[in-house]
Design a protein around this motif. Sequence first.
Motif, PDB file in Angstrom:
ATOM      1  N   TRP A 130       0.831  -1.205   0.000  1.00 17.39           N
ATOM      2  CA  TRP A 130       0.000   0.000   0.000  1.00 17.39           C
ATOM      3  C   TRP A 130       0.867   1.258   0.000  1.00 17.39           C
ATOM      4  O   TRP A 130       0.540   2.243  -0.670  1.00 17.39           O
ATOM      5  CB  TRP A 130      -0.929  -0.011   1.212  1.00 17.39           C
ATOM      6  N   PHE A 131       1.953   1.219   0.734  1.00 20.16           N
ATOM      7  CA  PHE A 131       2.845   2.373   0.784  1.00 20.16           C
ATOM      8  C   PHE A 131       3.473   2.630  -0.585  1.00 20.16           C
ATOM      9  O   PHE A 131       3.618   3.784  -1.008  1.00 20.16           O
ATOM     10  CB  PHE A 131       3.939   2.135   1.827  1.00 20.16           C
ATOM     11  N   PHE A 132       3.822   1.556  -1.297  1.00 15.67           N
ATOM     12  CA  PHE A 132       4.414   1.698  -2.627  1.00 15.67           C
ATOM     13  C   PHE A 132       3.440   2.387  -3.583  1.00 15.67           C
ATOM     14  O   PHE A 132       3.828   3.290  -4.333  1.00 15.67           O
ATOM     15  CB  PHE A 132       4.809   0.323  -3.176  1.00 15.67           C
ATOM     16  N   VAL A 133       2.180   1.985  -3.563  1.00 20.38           N
ATOM     17  CA  VAL A 133       1.186   2.617  -4.435  1.00 20.38           C
ATOM     18  C   VAL A 133       1.011   4.087  -4.053  1.00 20.38           C
ATOM     19  O   VAL A 133       0.889   4.963  -4.918  1.00 20.38           O
ATOM     20  CB  VAL A 133      -0.156   1.870  -4.360  1.00 20.38           C
ATOM     21  N   GLY A 134       0.999   4.368  -2.745  1.00 18.62           N
ATOM     22  CA  GLY A 134       0.905   5.759  -2.304  1.00 18.62           C
ATOM     23  C   GLY A 134       2.078   6.589  -2.786  1.00 18.62           C
ATOM     24  O   GLY A 134       1.916   7.752  -3.189  1.00 18.62           O
ATOM     25  N   ILE A 135       3.268   5.995  -2.771  1.00 23.10           N
ATOM     26  CA  ILE A 135       4.458   6.689  -3.272  1.00 23.10           C
ATOM     27  C   ILE A 135       4.315   6.983  -4.763  1.00 23.10           C
ATOM     28  O   ILE A 135       4.656   8.082  -5.232  1.00 23.10           O
ATOM     29  CB  ILE A 135       5.719   5.835  -3.010  1.00 23.10           C
ATOM     30  N   ILE A 136       3.804   6.024  -5.520  1.00 26.60           N
ATOM     31  CA  ILE A 136       3.622   6.219  -6.964  1.00 26.60           C
ATOM     32  C   ILE A 136       2.662   7.376  -7.231  1.00 26.60           C
ATOM     33  O   ILE A 136       2.940   8.265  -8.057  1.00 26.60           O
ATOM     34  CB  ILE A 136       3.106   4.928  -7.626  1.00 26.60           C
ATOM     35  N   PHE A 137       1.529   7.389  -6.539  1.00 24.00           N
ATOM     36  CA  PHE A 137       0.568   8.477  -6.726  1.00 24.00           C
ATOM     37  C   PHE A 137       1.185   9.822  -6.328  1.00 24.00           C
ATOM     38  O   PHE A 137       0.940  10.846  -6.982  1.00 24.00           O
ATOM     39  CB  PHE A 137      -0.699   8.220  -5.905  1.00 24.00           C
ATOM     40  N   THR A 138       1.987   9.820  -5.281  1.00 28.03           N
ATOM     41  CA  THR A 138       2.617  11.064  -4.832  1.00 28.03           C
ATOM     42  C   THR A 138       3.632  11.563  -5.850  1.00 28.03           C
ATOM     43  O   THR A 138       3.677  12.761  -6.164  1.00 28.03           O
ATOM     44  CB  THR A 138       3.300  10.841  -3.471  1.00 28.03           C
ATOM     45  N   LEU A 139       4.447  10.662  -6.387  1.00 25.91           N
ATOM     46  CA  LEU A 139       5.426  11.061  -7.400  1.00 25.91           C
ATOM     47  C   LEU A 139       4.735  11.586  -8.657  1.00 25.91           C
ATOM     48  O   LEU A 139       5.175  12.584  -9.251  1.00 25.91           O
ATOM     49  CB  LEU A 139       6.332   9.877  -7.750  1.00 25.91           C
ATOM     50  N   ILE A 140       3.654  10.918  -9.060  1.00 28.11           N
ATOM     51  CA  ILE A 140       2.905  11.384 -10.233  1.00 28.11           C
ATOM     52  C   ILE A 140       2.343  12.782  -9.980  1.00 28.11           C
ATOM     53  O   ILE A 140       2.424  13.675 -10.835  1.00 28.11           O
ATOM     54  CB  ILE A 140       1.769  10.398 -10.572  1.00 28.11           C
ATOM     55  N   THR A 141       1.786  12.978  -8.786  1.00 30.80           N
ATOM     56  CA  THR A 141       1.187  14.272  -8.448  1.00 30.80           C
ATOM     57  C   THR A 141       2.220  15.387  -8.487  1.00 30.80           C
ATOM     58  O   THR A 141       2.004  16.438  -9.117  1.00 30.80           O
ATOM     59  CB  THR A 141       0.543  14.209  -7.054  1.00 30.80           C
ATOM     60  N   PHE A 142       3.352  15.181  -7.831  1.00 35.56           N
ATOM     61  CA  PHE A 142       4.370  16.233  -7.791  1.00 35.56           C
ATOM     62  C   PHE A 142       5.038  16.425  -9.153  1.00 35.56           C
ATOM     63  O   PHE A 142       5.492  17.532  -9.471  1.00 35.56           O
ATOM     64  CB  PHE A 142       5.421  15.912  -6.724  1.00 35.56           C
ATOM     65  N   THR A 143       5.103  15.379  -9.955  1.00 34.46           N
ATOM     66  CA  THR A 143       5.645  15.526 -11.310  1.00 34.46           C
ATOM     67  C   THR A 143       4.735  16.410 -12.154  1.00 34.46           C
ATOM     68  O   THR A 143       5.198  17.323 -12.856  1.00 34.46           O
ATOM     69  CB  THR A 143       5.801  14.152 -11.980  1.00 34.46           C
ATOM     70  N   ILE A 144       3.433  16.153 -12.082  1.00 34.73           N
ATOM     71  CA  ILE A 144       2.467  16.974 -12.829  1.00 34.73           C
ATOM     72  C   ILE A 144       2.505  18.419 -12.349  1.00 34.73           C
ATOM     73  O   ILE A 144       2.503  19.364 -13.152  1.00 34.73           O
ATOM     74  CB  ILE A 144       1.053  16.387 -12.685  1.00 34.73           C
ATOM     75  N   PHE A 145       2.554  18.602 -11.033  1.00 37.39           N
ATOM     76  CA  PHE A 145       2.619  19.959 -10.483  1.00 37.39           C
ATOM     77  C   PHE A 145       3.886  20.680 -10.944  1.00 37.39           C
ATOM     78  O   PHE A 145       3.851  21.875 -11.270  1.00 37.39           O
ATOM     79  CB  PHE A 145       2.578  19.915  -8.957  1.00 37.39           C
ATOM     80  N   SER A 146       5.007  19.971 -10.969  1.00 35.14           N
ATOM     81  CA  SER A 146       6.269  20.594 -11.379  1.00 35.14           C
ATOM     82  C   SER A 146       6.238  20.999 -12.848  1.00 35.14           C
ATOM     83  O   SER A 146       6.731  22.073 -13.220  1.00 35.14           O
ATOM     84  CB  SER A 146       7.438  19.631 -11.125  1.00 35.14           C
ATOM     85  N   ILE A 147       5.650  20.147 -13.680  1.00 30.44           N
ATOM     86  CA  ILE A 147       5.507  20.499 -15.100  1.00 30.44           C
ATOM     87  C   ILE A 147       4.626  21.738 -15.245  1.00 30.44           C
ATOM     88  O   ILE A 147       4.927  22.656 -16.020  1.00 30.44           O
ATOM     89  CB  ILE A 147       4.915  19.314 -15.887  1.00 30.44           C
ATOM     90  N   GLY A 148       3.532  21.765 -14.482  1.00 33.77           N
ATOM     91  CA  GLY A 148       2.664  22.937 -14.508  1.00 33.77           C
ATOM     92  C   GLY A 148       3.381  24.194 -14.045  1.00 33.77           C
ATOM     93  O   GLY A 148       3.184  25.280 -14.606  1.00 33.77           O
TER      94      GLY A 148
END
Length: 266
Positions: free
Chosen positions: A103-121
């Motif tokens: 569960w922690f691994f999936v949470g990490i994936i969602f977090t990395l995706i979120t911050f990656t999208i935010f950084s691109i924005g």
Amino acid sequence: MQEGYGTKVPTNQLIRYAILFYWSLFWLFNIVDKFIGGSLFLWVGRDRFAQFQKFFASAGLESPIIANAALVIAAGLEVFAFVFFTGALIYFLRKKQDSSRSWFFVGIIFTLITFTIFSIGDHIFGDRFELLEHTLFWFLTLFSWIAFIRLNKNTAPQPLLQKKQLAAASLVVVLLVSITTISVFNYNSNYFSRRTDALNAEKVGENIYKVSFPFLGGSTVFEKSIEKFKKEYPGKSINHIYTVPNPLRLKKADGLIFYILTEDKK
């Protein structure tokens, strides 16, 4: 157990628990901030819908539907991250290490995706402060996963703190909590009105008036300021309202500067 020592627990498990608790609380507050969508008593939030609309408008996408859809997607990613981090924390407390790690691994994936999208924005919209913040959180997320995995091995329980150390640590915690609480209540008592009070318009030219927003000022401040201006200058009619271009107000945090152009009523 030796006299003078507190409860014995594996230090690595304590750190892993702290990591899970931090990320669960982190995303919980982010979700609450989006639901509140502004400022309330003891909560200095931000109108995320207005913020996203401003970002997309600066890129030529002025339709609020696009900005709102982007915010909904971002909020969805945050909700998923919160759910999986919280699930990992629950499994961890139940001593189900494999499930907690998954569960922690999936949470990490969602977090990395979120911050990656935010950084691109942030790159697209030219917000350097947000870019720095999201980049730091991206690396913190990666470091959290590495630390969580490296601390997976069980170690022998060790005494945490002696009684004097525990008393000193408790005193420091109480002191920090007290200072933070006093600061929060002091802000709400003395400065929260800046988030809602109307602003004065400064005359800078013939029929030109400037209004500078305070930090985190929102739509309520804008509407009240315009209403106040109309009452203070009943002989003036507003022709246009212009905002200062982004390059000229980068040093104003996320504050807004706008000019009111008027003419005498006939």
